[in-house]
Design a protein around this motif. Structure first.
Motif, mmCIF file in Angstrom:
data_model
loop_
_atom_site.group_PDB
_atom_site.id
_atom_site.type_symbol
_atom_site.label_atom_id
_atom_site.label_comp_id
_atom_site.label_asym_id
_atom_site.label_seq_id
_atom_site.Cartn_x
_atom_site.Cartn_y
_atom_site.Cartn_z
ATOM 1 N N PHE A 1 5.652 44.293 -57.848
ATOM 2 C CA PHE A 1 4.453 43.833 -58.562
ATOM 3 C C PHE A 1 4.752 43.566 -60.033
ATOM 4 C CE2 PHE A 1 0.740 44.603 -61.165
ATOM 5 C CZ PHE A 1 -0.175 43.746 -60.563
ATOM 6 N N SER A 2 4.154 42.500 -60.563
ATOM 7 C CA SER A 2 4.233 42.250 -62.007
ATOM 8 C C SER A 2 3.016 41.426 -62.418
ATOM 9 C CB SER A 2 5.518 41.480 -62.323
ATOM 10 O OG SER A 2 5.467 41.005 -63.641
ATOM 11 N N TRP A 3 2.539 41.640 -63.670
ATOM 12 C CA TRP A 3 1.434 40.808 -64.176
ATOM 13 C C TRP A 3 1.958 39.505 -64.763
ATOM 14 C CZ3 TRP A 3 -3.222 41.476 -62.592
ATOM 15 C CH2 TRP A 3 -3.742 42.734 -62.345
ATOM 16 N N LYS A 4 3.296 39.347 -64.916
ATOM 17 C CA LYS A 4 3.836 38.087 -65.477
ATOM 18 C C LYS A 4 3.491 36.968 -64.495
ATOM 19 C CE LYS A 4 7.686 40.220 -67.857
ATOM 20 N NZ LYS A 4 9.000 40.716 -67.569
ATOM 21 N N PRO A 5 2.958 35.801 -65.000
ATOM 22 C CA PRO A 5 2.359 34.805 -64.091
ATOM 23 C C PRO A 5 3.273 34.401 -62.921
ATOM 24 C CG PRO A 5 1.975 34.218 -66.366
ATOM 25 C CD PRO A 5 2.834 35.436 -66.407
ATOM 26 N N ILE A 6 4.524 34.030 -63.187
ATOM 27 C CA ILE A 6 5.362 33.529 -62.077
ATOM 28 C C ILE A 6 5.647 34.649 -61.071
ATOM 29 C CG2 ILE A 6 7.614 32.526 -61.471
ATOM 30 C CD1 ILE A 6 7.210 30.680 -63.749
ATOM 31 N N GLN A 7 5.981 35.834 -61.598
ATOM 32 C CA GLN A 7 6.255 36.971 -60.692
ATOM 33 C C GLN A 7 5.001 37.376 -59.903
ATOM 34 O OE1 GLN A 7 8.464 37.286 -63.456
ATOM 35 N NE2 GLN A 7 9.849 38.989 -63.043
ATOM 36 N N PHE A 8 3.843 37.233 -60.567
ATOM 37 C CA PHE A 8 2.588 37.607 -59.895
ATOM 38 C C PHE A 8 2.343 36.690 -58.690
ATOM 39 C CE2 PHE A 8 -2.115 37.544 -59.521
ATOM 40 C CZ PHE A 8 -2.298 38.888 -59.225
ATOM 41 N N ILE A 9 2.624 35.365 -58.892
ATOM 42 C CA ILE A 9 2.455 34.411 -57.780
ATOM 43 C C ILE A 9 3.465 34.765 -56.680
ATOM 44 C CG2 ILE A 9 2.692 31.975 -57.088
ATOM 45 C CD1 ILE A 9 1.770 31.316 -60.021
ATOM 46 N N LYS A 10 4.726 35.018 -57.108
ATOM 47 C CA LYS A 10 5.763 35.347 -56.127
ATOM 48 C C LYS A 10 5.373 36.616 -55.340
ATOM 49 C CE LYS A 10 10.659 36.340 -55.907
ATOM 50 N NZ LYS A 10 11.737 36.959 -56.619
ATOM 51 N N PHE A 11 4.846 37.611 -56.079
ATOM 52 C CA PHE A 11 4.454 38.872 -55.442
ATOM 53 C C PHE A 11 3.426 38.605 -54.332
ATOM 54 C CE2 PHE A 11 1.151 42.194 -55.320
ATOM 55 C CZ PHE A 11 1.901 43.262 -54.845
ATOM 56 N N ASN A 12 2.412 37.768 -54.655
ATOM 57 C CA ASN A 12 1.357 37.535 -53.662
ATOM 58 C C ASN A 12 1.873 36.760 -52.445
ATOM 59 O OD1 ASN A 12 -1.162 38.756 -54.653
ATOM 60 N ND2 ASN A 12 -0.649 37.568 -56.466
ATOM 61 N N VAL A 13 2.734 35.753 -52.696
ATOM 62 C CA VAL A 13 3.314 34.995 -51.574
ATOM 63 C C VAL A 13 4.124 35.947 -50.690
ATOM 64 C CG1 VAL A 13 4.958 33.171 -50.966
ATOM 65 C CG2 VAL A 13 3.352 32.825 -52.863
ATOM 66 N N GLN A 14 4.943 36.784 -51.337
ATOM 67 C CA GLN A 14 5.795 37.722 -50.582
ATOM 68 C C GLN A 14 4.957 38.768 -49.841
ATOM 69 O OE1 GLN A 14 9.118 37.818 -50.029
ATOM 70 N NE2 GLN A 14 9.348 35.861 -51.082
ATOM 71 N N GLN A 15 3.844 39.186 -50.435
ATOM 72 C CA GLN A 15 2.977 40.160 -49.766
ATOM 73 C C GLN A 15 2.419 39.575 -48.466
ATOM 74 O OE1 GLN A 15 3.912 43.157 -51.221
ATOM 75 N NE2 GLN A 15 1.896 43.750 -50.557
ATOM 76 N N LEU A 16 2.065 38.270 -48.533
ATOM 77 C CA LEU A 16 1.556 37.615 -47.317
ATOM 78 C C LEU A 16 2.634 37.570 -46.247
ATOM 79 C CD1 LEU A 16 -0.633 34.509 -48.180
ATOM 80 C CD2 LEU A 16 -1.153 36.433 -46.671
ATOM 81 N N ARG A 17 3.864 37.211 -46.681
ATOM 82 C CA ARG A 17 4.986 37.158 -45.713
ATOM 83 C C ARG A 17 5.239 38.553 -45.141
ATOM 84 N NH1 ARG A 17 10.220 34.973 -47.923
ATOM 85 N NH2 ARG A 17 10.756 35.131 -45.735
ATOM 86 N N ALA A 18 5.157 39.569 -46.012
ATOM 87 C CA ALA A 18 5.407 40.944 -45.555
ATOM 88 C C ALA A 18 4.337 41.374 -44.546
ATOM 89 C CB ALA A 18 5.416 41.900 -46.747
ATOM 90 N N LEU A 19 3.093 40.912 -44.767
ATOM 91 C CA LEU A 19 2.009 41.276 -43.854
ATOM 92 C C LEU A 19 2.249 40.664 -42.466
ATOM 93 C CD1 LEU A 19 -0.749 42.618 -43.438
ATOM 94 C CD2 LEU A 19 -1.818 40.524 -44.259
ATOM 95 N N VAL A 20 2.637 39.374 -42.459
ATOM 96 C CA VAL A 20 2.913 38.699 -41.175
ATOM 97 C C VAL A 20 4.075 39.417 -40.477
ATOM 98 C CG1 VAL A 20 3.720 36.523 -40.144
ATOM 99 C CG2 VAL A 20 2.049 36.497 -42.018
ATOM 100 N N PHE A 21 5.100 39.746 -41.258
ATOM 101 C CA PHE A 21 6.278 40.447 -40.722
ATOM 102 C C PHE A 21 5.850 41.788 -40.105
ATOM 103 C CE2 PHE A 21 9.969 43.177 -40.996
ATOM 104 C CZ PHE A 21 11.024 42.354 -40.624
ATOM 105 N N ALA A 22 4.973 42.506 -40.825
ATOM 106 C CA ALA A 22 4.546 43.833 -40.372
ATOM 107 C C ALA A 22 3.731 43.731 -39.082
ATOM 108 C CB ALA A 22 3.721 44.510 -41.462
#
Ligand SMILES: CC(=O)N[C@H]1[C@@H](OP(=O)(O)OP(=O)(O)OC[C@H]2O[C@@H](n3ccc(=O)[nH]c3=O)[C@H](O)[C@@H]2O)O[C@H](CO)[C@@H](O)[C@@H]1O
Length: 367
Positions: free
Chosen positions: A62-83
């Motif tokens: 997790f990060s509040w920095k804009p690009i990392q924040f977008i990356k975090f959310n995209v990756q969270q979605l992928r992690a959810l599908v994976f889970a």
């Protein structure tokens, strides 16, 4: 026999207790699958456990920095599908989360699928993932004296940090021999947690001569990001040779902790639990940017219990005096060791296993 998916990746502080719990679950005849991240630190730590089943999930911190924040959310979605796919395949009886960015997806997927959710928090200030997911939990293990708002008391158990079984005190000479540490006299260990600490690595390089002149050698575990190996050597005026050994990472933590007289360390919950287990006195320098300053809370608690000395990072210039005053003070070292022994919660992984068994037995009765 029951099956468990344990989410414990992203950093050594989550992975080590996950490994400890998986070993106890497997020893009790259950099956466990450990969900870890794709970070180097996870790969290095799991390489010592070929007998366990590790599954690498997508995900990013997790990060509040804009690009990392977008990356975090995209990756969270992928992690959810994976889970969701993983839980459909493994059909575990419970999902266990040790916190960190991987925990959210799998815990949520487990809850939606009707699987009991179990959480473990190691720090004296619960992290974001645990706070966020606590409403879904059938059970939360917290350090003693720590609470989480609005949780029914029956959900909470106060248990310690599961320490890996092989982390046990060895004789100092045996530990040094196994590590190839060829010195006589005092050894100071410097440890920056699972990912290293630049400030502590730098402190060793700047202070090695002063330490060596007092007859103190150093073993510095630098962390993978600050890859550094090698050795320094200095002969003091009285002819004593002191050495500084640098290594990026170790899979021989029992030897490393048992070889030293004193450790200077970050205040991660796992490191602290292992110092207790190996009765190793410490000077804790909490990482000042840890979320909600949780390392200061961890460190202060141990200091209040008489198990460590705390030096804030802004007081780093005073660290050399703290080290030399402590490492030669046998009375203080003995006092710290006996307080660590008192604080050590020996078999929390085994307590967790029997608690999990009763949670699952209760769930079956209800069905
Ligand atoms: C910067 C930060 O936020 N760090 C957090 C992270 O710490 P971090 O990942 O540094 O974890 P800990 O200090 O809790 O534990 C480190 C673990 O890694 C192992 N190890 C370490 C180095 C090595 O070379 N080999 C090895 O095996 C140790 O034996 C230990 O089991 O998770 C902890 C548990 O939630 C938190 O308390 C820390 O605050």
């Amino acid at each position: 026999m029951s099956g468990f998916v344990i989410s414990c990746g992203g950093t050594g502080g989550h992975l080590s207790p996950g490994i400890a719990l998986a070993e106890s679950l497997n020893a009790a005849g259950h099956e466990s699958h450990l969900l870890i991240s794709r970070k180097d630190v996870d790969s290095r730590l799991v390489s010592g456990y070929p007998q366990l089943d590790f599954i690498r999930s997508p995900g990013s911190g997790f990060s509040w920095k804009p690009i990392q924040f977008i990356k975090f959310n995209v990756q969270q979605l992928r992690a959810l599908v994976f889970a969701v796919r993983l839980l459909s395949e493994k059909k575990p009886d419970a999902v266990i989360g040790f916190g960190g960015f991987l925990t959210v997806g799998v815990v949520f997927a487990g809850f939606v699928k009707g699987c009991p959710v179990i959480l473990h928090e190691a720090n004296r200030k619960p992290g974001r993932a645990i706070r966020l997911m606590s409403g879904f939990a059938r059970r939360i293990y917290l350090p003693s004296g720590v609470s989480l708002r609005s949780l029914p008391p029956k959900t909470v158990r106060h248990l310690g940090y599961p320490v890996r079984k092989e982390i046990r005190p060895l004789s100092r000479d045996e530990a040094r021999k196994r590590l190839g540490i060829d010195i006589t006299g005092k050894l100071l260990l410097v440890l920056g947690g699972s990912q290293g600490a630049l400030a502590l690595n730098r402190w060793v390089k700047e202070n090695f001569e002063k330490l060596a002149d007092q007859g103190i050698s150093v073993l510095c575990v630098t962390g993978l990001m600050k890859e550094s190996r090698g050795q320094l050597e200095r002969v003091s005026q009285d002819g004593h040779t002191a050495k500084a050994y640098f290594m990026p990472f170790t899979n021989q933590m029992a030897e490393v902790l048992s070889s030293a007289d004193l450790v200077v360390s970050r205040a991660g919950a796992g490191s602290i639990a292992e110092f207790m287990r190996c009765r190793l006195p410490s000077i804790l320098v909490p990482y000042p940017h840890a979320t909600d300053n949780h390392q200061s809370a961890n460190a202060q608690f141990v200091e209040q219990q008489g198990g460590a000395v705390v030096v804030a990072q802004e007081k780093l210039p005073q660290l050399i005096d703290e080290v030399t005053e402590t490492i030669f003070n046998d009375f203080l070292l003995n006092e710290l060791r006996s307080n660590l022994q008192r604080m050590d919660r020996d078999n929390s992984a085994d307590y967790i296993v029997s608690d999990l068994e009763s949670i699952l037995a209760e769930a079956k009765e209800v069905e």
